[in-house]
Design a protein around this motif. Sequence first.
Motif, mmCIF file in Angstrom:
data_model
loop_
_atom_site.group_PDB
_atom_site.id
_atom_site.type_symbol
_atom_site.label_atom_id
_atom_site.label_comp_id
_atom_site.label_asym_id
_atom_site.label_seq_id
_atom_site.Cartn_x
_atom_site.Cartn_y
_atom_site.Cartn_z
ATOM 1 N N PHE A 104 0.824 -1.303 0.139
ATOM 2 C CA PHE A 104 0.012 -0.099 -0.017
ATOM 3 C C PHE A 104 0.754 1.337 -0.014
ATOM 4 O O PHE A 104 0.335 2.484 -0.526
ATOM 5 C CB PHE A 104 -0.708 -0.044 1.381
ATOM 6 N N ASP A 105 2.086 1.474 0.599
ATOM 7 C CA ASP A 105 2.827 2.422 0.809
ATOM 8 C C ASP A 105 4.111 2.464 0.064
ATOM 9 O O ASP A 105 5.016 3.470 0.186
ATOM 10 C CB ASP A 105 3.114 2.740 2.198
ATOM 11 N N ALA A 106 4.230 1.456 -0.924
ATOM 12 C CA ALA A 106 5.402 1.498 -1.847
ATOM 13 C C ALA A 106 5.374 2.593 -2.655
ATOM 14 O O ALA A 106 6.645 3.303 -2.827
ATOM 15 C CB ALA A 106 5.398 0.171 -2.688
ATOM 16 N N ASP A 107 4.305 3.100 -3.350
ATOM 17 C CA ASP A 107 4.655 4.325 -4.207
ATOM 18 C C ASP A 107 4.541 5.448 -3.349
ATOM 19 O O ASP A 107 4.880 6.468 -4.077
ATOM 20 C CB ASP A 107 3.025 4.354 -5.038
ATOM 21 N N ARG A 108 4.393 5.666 -1.962
ATOM 22 C CA ARG A 108 4.509 6.656 -1.322
ATOM 23 C C ARG A 108 6.108 6.931 -0.813
ATOM 24 O O ARG A 108 6.407 8.161 -0.661
ATOM 25 C CB ARG A 108 3.543 6.886 0.045
ATOM 26 N N LEU A 109 6.803 5.837 -0.680
ATOM 27 C CA LEU A 109 7.990 5.991 -0.074
ATOM 28 C C LEU A 109 9.246 5.570 -1.109
ATOM 29 O O LEU A 109 10.338 6.192 -0.737
ATOM 30 C CB LEU A 109 8.011 5.107 1.101
ATOM 31 N N LEU A 110 8.873 5.119 -2.137
ATOM 32 C CA LEU A 110 9.891 4.760 -3.007
ATOM 33 C C LEU A 110 9.673 5.283 -4.575
ATOM 34 O O LEU A 110 8.478 5.427 -4.954
ATOM 35 C CB LEU A 110 9.909 3.246 -3.299
ATOM 36 N N PRO A 111 10.499 5.629 -5.075
ATOM 37 C CA PRO A 111 10.541 6.268 -6.672
ATOM 38 C C PRO A 111 9.975 5.086 -7.262
ATOM 39 O O PRO A 111 10.086 3.894 -7.043
ATOM 40 C CB PRO A 111 11.991 6.419 -7.038
ATOM 41 N N ARG A 112 9.649 5.348 -8.735
ATOM 42 C CA ARG A 112 8.913 4.305 -9.536
ATOM 43 C C ARG A 112 9.791 2.981 -9.625
ATOM 44 O O ARG A 112 9.087 1.975 -9.193
ATOM 45 C CB ARG A 112 8.725 4.893 -10.679
ATOM 46 N N GLY A 163 -1.920 2.371 -9.319
ATOM 47 C CA GLY A 163 -1.409 3.469 -8.080
ATOM 48 C C GLY A 163 -0.526 4.438 -8.549
ATOM 49 O O GLY A 163 -0.893 5.812 -8.312
ATOM 50 N N VAL A 164 0.262 4.236 -9.341
ATOM 51 C CA VAL A 164 1.077 5.298 -10.045
ATOM 52 C C VAL A 164 0.361 6.326 -10.910
ATOM 53 O O VAL A 164 0.420 7.251 -10.649
ATOM 54 C CB VAL A 164 2.266 4.715 -10.922
ATOM 55 N N LYS A 165 -0.558 5.632 -11.607
ATOM 56 C CA LYS A 165 -1.292 6.698 -12.563
ATOM 57 C C LYS A 165 -2.427 7.467 -11.737
ATOM 58 O O LYS A 165 -2.551 8.810 -12.015
ATOM 59 C CB LYS A 165 -2.077 5.757 -13.495
ATOM 60 N N GLU A 166 -2.901 6.780 -10.489
ATOM 61 C CA GLU A 166 -3.695 7.645 -9.701
ATOM 62 C C GLU A 166 -3.038 8.801 -9.057
ATOM 63 O O GLU A 166 -3.525 9.820 -8.787
ATOM 64 C CB GLU A 166 -4.318 6.770 -8.811
#
Length: 415
Positions: A104-112, A163-166
């Motif tokens: 859930f929080d990979a896109d919040r903490l890590l670059p793509r 998630g990235v697109k959102e």
Amino acid sequence: MAGDTTAEKWGNQFFRWGPYALLGLAGLVSIASGDMLMTRDERHAASVLAVAALALQLWWSGIGSGLPEYDMVGRVYYVARLALGSVLTWLNPFFAIYVVIGYFDADRLLPRRQMYAGLLATAVTMAGSQSGGMPPADGTQWVAFGVLFALNASLTLVFGSIGVKEAEHARARAATIAELESANIRLEQAMRENAGLQAQLLVQAREAGVNDERRRLAAEIHDTIAQGLAGIVTQLQAAADSADPVVAGDHVERAAALARHSLGEARRSVQNLGPGALEHDTLPEALKSIVETWSVSTGVRAEFTVTGTVEALHGEIEATVLRIAQETLANAGRHARATRVGVTLSYMEDEVRLDVRDNGCGFDPHTLPRRETTRGFGLGGMRARAERIAGTVEIESEPGYGTAVSARVPLLSHG
């Protein structure tokens, strides 16, 4: 926007308290199943690692909210949490409940790119837990692990891309909202400035209207009452100087007629009406009458000529031409000491021209006082009248060679 704010609020609450809830739930389930799945030493190790995971979470709660996006500290936290969760899952598969937060929080903490690596590492741990624990004990468990890893990896990559697109859409929407808010602020500021300018323009327009009306009344008084009084004084003086009662009576009668005419013109000026001479006569007829009256009053020979095709002009145009003619003749009578005056009214293709010439003493236009050329009611007044209707007044004179006044105004037909 209210829905977006609520969703964002719940999301922040989940990422703040969710890891604690998942770690607690995983710990409770692991304790309940500890005797079946772990040895005594593994239980001790799991307890130490669970405390370490809790300490890690407390540390992150203290500093995580103030860090910029994708900060190195956040990456270290994600990797450390995944490592602790993977080891705990190795000891007891139910600790995968805690590891699932990594989805859930990979896109919040890590670059793509690092985000996809983190998702795949989390998928390895989840597949190991779902296949019965790590490492797989036999070939069947390895096959199950491979299938579950493929499934987890596919799902995480798909949902990760979504998630990235959102997230990108959310950032773009936030930027758009910020830009709109900034535009609204600028618009409100511009509206306030426009309101101030409008108020200022209204004040200036009101002042300009008042000043214009004052100038109009001053010019009308000068052209009617003042000139009429001057004529009355001249006629009365002539009557007083004459020894012949008949001639004196004629002068007195002329003075009375001038007084009646001046009174009528004064009333018309106050009511903002046109000159009385134009009420029943055309402009050429009115000018001819004025020239003849002036000639009789001053004893100066005066001729009036009309050229071109006579047209009925706009009332303001005719009134302006008539007033300029009156002022020019008045100046000639007072200052020129002329013996002959010629007045010509010319109707041209797109303008009307009034020329008044005398053979008087003349003057140097460059030596006139500033008041007379700009703010006075003589030459300056004539120019102001002409300019008000987009016309011009030109004066040619030289000491000893007479004076020529030429007024040009637009030819605007009546109606």
